[in-house]
Enzyme design. Structure first.
Site, PDB file in Angstrom:
ATOM      1  N   GLY B  44       1.728 -11.318  -6.714  1.00 27.61           N
ATOM      2  CA  GLY B  44       1.181 -10.197  -7.292  1.00 27.61           C
ATOM      3  C   GLY B  44       0.417 -10.465  -8.705  1.00 27.61           C
ATOM      4  N   CYS B 278      -5.567   6.512  17.126  1.00 26.81           N
ATOM      5  CA  CYS B 278      -5.104   5.140  16.500  1.00 26.81           C
ATOM      6  C   CYS B 278      -6.374   4.669  15.930  1.00 26.81           C
ATOM      7  CB  CYS B 278      -4.618   4.366  17.503  1.00 26.81           C
ATOM      8  SG  CYS B 278      -2.839   4.654  18.149  1.00 26.81           S
TER       9      CYS B 278
END
Ligand SMILES: [Zn+2]
Lengths: 203, 306
Positions: B44, B278
């Site tokens: 991160g 989708c």
């Protein structure tokens, strides 16, 4: 053509572009999945006395921007020549100045001599390439947990003193500062990022 | 002639002569590779790197392309998606570029790919351990709109001081009754670093959590690389009284009938006609091939033939 020197450095990658990519993927996969043993499935030249998988790691990561520290027993003329010839990496003036460190498990210094980076620039923590006698042992001595590990993984000491493992375990307290470590034996390697939390005894 | 024109004009040939494998020189790859390894070791955290010019303008995924170029090898199978689709201009350009520069195999099948470069979506098909997902990131800093000064955001990350983001989200709730952030929802990685997931829809955010694949993020203009290793805790920021929720749709996919995927609204006419399909074209196609049918799908080919 240049004339031959008194000694010619040992060979490195015979196909640097492709082999450094394959070596990098091993470094990446093992750092992303701590404790998982991976095999380097190709040969590369290396000076005597160093695991081929760690030699490949140095050839893949070292260059002019990465001061290298050669630990006790590994700081030989042959090693220096090989490193300079293939990577151009300067030797670090001290262990604390090194980006990359090559060490032997039998002659480990205390881990706090190396750069851990800072809270604002933790990426400056050093990467250690440690040559170990074995990556496998009958008895597990510690448990690793953290990113890249699904639940936990039981690990042997891999030929390093338990005291050294305890030093490493304590470094979790200073995360995101820390050291990122590869343990290499022959063509096999394990990654140990600073994010891995180590506990001892029964899990 | 620019490289961009050249590879746009000539798809699917042998790797371009005169260029290094995967376009970047070895020195640049080494620098990016070192940044990637540190990014994996510090989940991160945004690792700065010396971004190189790529033959596409910023905003077209140069950061993701540099990461892909540093990682890709001859045995990889590459998939490139943009907004979930393999056939958009951006996805086609990037895929052609890597085919010309590496000659690797490509696929549209999520499960067959070893390396997936994406913009704006995480595939619906669950990823597996042998895969790396590379995100193109326009703006890597989650705190940028709250604190424009880099020196300050760097300190905030160093101290894990993320109160401003909680305040911002809570202001959202008091104004709108819910958190209005629909894309790029802020997450906390491994309980430590606040991270921006690139502009993926909120719907995709839970897919980052404990994913079996390695996830790498590249921001070219801002020169940052960050990572989420496999099996890593990724938690969307939320509050006890306003837990994180993903978007839902009023109907299923009109083509494959899926209730579990991210749907795009397609306008059919100017009389308000519309359908939902989708956004992940590979997922939708696989479901249709397996016989799943939405209410606007053509009949199954084999059935029609009988
Ligand atoms: Zn569908």
């Amino acid at each position: 053509m240049t004339t031959l020197q008194m000694t010619t450095p040992a060979a490195g990658f015979h196909d640097p572009v492709q082999q450094s990519q394959r070596a990098f993927r091993i470094l990446l996969d093992t750092m992303a999945r701590p404790g998982r043993v991976m095999d380097q499935d190709f040969d590369c030249g290396h000076p005597g006395g160093i695991a081929p998988v760690l030699a490949a790691g140095l050839l893949t990561l070292a260059d002019l921007d990465t001061p290298v520290w050669l630990g006790e027993g590994l700081d030989t003329p042959a090693m220096r020549d090989w490193l300079r010839f293939h990577t151009g990496a300067p030797l670090a003036t001290g262990p604390g100045q090194a980006a990359l460190v090559l060490l032997d498990a039998a002659r480990m210094p205390a881990l706090d001599v190396f750069s851990l980076g800072s809270d604002e620039a933790p990426e400056r923590g050093a990467t250690l390439l440690v040559q170990v006698p074995s990556l496998h042992a009958a008895a597990a001595a510690m448990t690793w947990r953290g990113p890249g590990i699904k639940e936990s993984v039981a690990m042997p000491l891999c030929g390093l003193d338990e005291a050294l493992w305890r030093q490493r375990a304590q470094l979790s307290a200073v995360f995101p500062r820390g050291l990122d470590i590869y343990l290499g034996c022959g063509r096999q390697v394990i990654g140990l990022p600073r994010s891995t939390v180590i506990t001892f005894g029964e899990a | 002639m620019t490289l961009q024109q050249d590879y746009a004009a000539n798809a699917a040939q042998a790797p371009l002569e005169g260029y290094n494998f995967a376009f970047l020189d070895e020195q640049t790859k080494r620098m990016i590779r070192r940044a990637i390894l540190k990014a994996v070791a510090i989940p991160g955290y945004q690792v700065p790197f010396g971004s190189r010019e790529m033959p596409l303008p910023y905003g077209w995924g140069t950061g993701g392309m540099q990461v892909t170029a540093a990682v890709i090898g001859g045995s990889d199978v590459l998939k490139v998606i943009d907004q979930g689709a393999d056939d958009t201009t951006n996805a086609v350009s990037i895929r052609r570029f890597f085919v010309r520069m590496t000659n690797v195999a490509t696929t549209e099948k999520t499960r067959d790919a070893t390396l997936i470069q994406t913009r704006h979506r995480v595939p619906e098909t669950p990823l597996h351990e042998g895969q790396i997902l590379v995100y193109q990131v326009p703006i890597p800093e989650p705190l940028r709109w709250l604190e424009p000064r880099e020196t300050e955001t760097r300190k905030m990350h160093a101290l894990s001081e993320y109160g401003v983001m909680h305040v911002k989200l809570y202001e959202d709730i008091s104004q709108h009754g819910h958190i209005s952030t629909a894309y790029d929802y802020p997450v906390l990685v491994n309980g430590r670093y606040m991270m921006r997931c690139s502009p993926i829809p909120k719907f995709d955010t839970p897919k980052l959590h404990m994913n079996a694949a390695l996830q790498l993020f590249g921001a070219g203009r801002e020169k940052r690389i960050y990572a989420v290793p496999p099996y890593t805790d990724v938690k969307p920021l939320d509050f006890d009284d306003h837990p994180f929720e993903v978007e839902r749709w009023p109907e299923a996919c009109a083509l494959c009938g899926s209730h579990d995927s991210f749907l795009d609204e397609v306008i059919l006419d100017d009389k308000g006609g519309r359908m939902f399909v989708c956004s992940d074209t590979d997922y939708c196609g696989e479901r249709q091939a397996a016989g799943h049918r939405g209410h606007m799908a053509a009949p199954y080919k084999d059935e029609a033939a009988e």
